[in-house]
Design an enzyme around this catalytic site. Structure first.
Site, PDB file in Angstrom:
ATOM      1  N   THR A 172      42.189 -14.496  48.583  1.00  0.00           N
ATOM      2  CA  THR A 172      41.109 -13.513  48.610  1.00  0.00           C
ATOM      3  C   THR A 172      41.624 -12.206  48.028  1.00  0.00           C
ATOM      4  O   THR A 172      42.733 -11.761  48.348  1.00  0.00           O
ATOM      5  CB  THR A 172      40.590 -13.280  50.032  1.00  0.00           C
TER       6      THR A 172
ATOM      7  N   PHE B  21      41.226  -8.266  47.803  1.00  0.00           N
ATOM      8  CA  PHE B  21      40.729  -7.144  48.593  1.00  0.00           C
ATOM      9  C   PHE B  21      40.845  -5.857  47.795  1.00  0.00           C
ATOM     10  O   PHE B  21      41.795  -5.665  47.033  1.00  0.00           O
ATOM     11  CB  PHE B  21      41.557  -6.983  49.875  1.00  0.00           C
TER      12      PHE B  21
END
Length: 279
Positions: free
Chosen positions: A176, A178
């Site tokens: 992921t 960020f």
């Protein structure tokens, strides 16, 4: 002594956003836990937090579109990025076995990343929760109506859970991305920077082509492009783009050239690009 930075995350300590916060603010940050992303953005805006760390895309589930929209709605800036490996574990209370599990809760994005596990274990129902670590915390504190939670090994350690099965994500290359968001723009380097921006184009033939041509002519690498509806303007769309390559000055020159062929352009922030190659 300088006070540690206050970093807002969505969810509880032990969430993957917590791990991302430790990457962008490694000097023992004070974690400000927010139940929703809306609360997180409000905390930055009103000064309750110095930074916010928000997921914007995942290699399996795709974009976290709500956070792109919230970034546009607030006068905030992207000042850093990091990529976190998402290793998902099925976590139970001490003594529970996998054979006893009939329901598992987690954030909907995490559940999306575990389709294979639920196909292999059809007896286990997926339960939507507001947070990965929050579901682990609720389970271990006896406030859950589910048998297990899906979250990080860090969450299991923090709350005293037992990892019943590790690595249940569909693909081990599960990352992921960020962004760290702040009230003031960052100070990115001339080389190795990435810029996030939004723009809209006029409704006429070739308008998007004209915009994309500016990126190509400037020699920048367009690493991301997607569209989102504009609230209050039916059938009109805003484009989100990330660019990298060449120098920061050349990226800004590309943005200025883009203004000539678009209705509006907004730079969301420039920042040092995180490591591209997965660990």
């Amino acid at each position: 002594m300088t006070a540690p930075p206050r970093v807002a995350i969505q969810g509880e300590r032990g969430a993957f956003s917590h791990a991302a916060a430790l990457e962008v603010a490694p000097d023992d940050p004070e974690i400000v836990a927010c139940r929703t992303f809306e609360e997180l953005f409000d905390a930055i805006t009103d000064g309750s937090a110095d930074l916010g760390v928000v997921p914007v895309e995942n290699t399996l589930a795709g974009s976290v579109q709500r956070n792109l929209d919230l970034l546009v709605q607030h006068t905030l800036y992207a000042v850093a990025e990091t990529r976190v490996h998402i290793g998902l574990c099925l976590i139970g209370t001490p003594g529970r076995t996998l054979a006893e599990v009939r329901s598992a809760a987690s954030h909907p994005v995490a559940l999306q990343q575990c389709h294979g596990f639920f196909r292999k274990h059809p007896e286990v129902a997926s339960i939507v929760a507001y947070d990965t670590a929050g579901s682990v915390k609720d389970l271990l504190e006896g406030r859950a109506d589910f048998d297990a939670a899906i979250g990080s090994a860090l969450a299991a350690e923090l709350y005293g859970g037992e990892v019943l099965l590790a690595g249940i994500e569909d693909d081990p290359l599960n990352y992921t991305r960020f962004l760290a968001v702040a009230r003031e723009p960052g100070n990115p380097p001339q080389h190795g920077a990435k810029t996030s921006l939004t723009f809209t184009v006029r409704h006429r033939p070739g308008s998007l082509y004209a915009a994309l041509h500016r990126f190509a002519a400037a020699g920048v690498d367009l690493t991301r492009l997607e569209s989102r509806p504009i609230p209050g303007r039916p059938w009109e769309y805003r484009f989100y783009a990330d660019i990298r390559g060449v120098t920061l000055s050349e990226q800004m020159a590309c943005v200025e050239a883009l203004r000539a062929v678009t209705e509006d352009v907004r730079v969301l922030g420039s920042y040092t690009e995180a490591e591209v190659t997965p660990e």
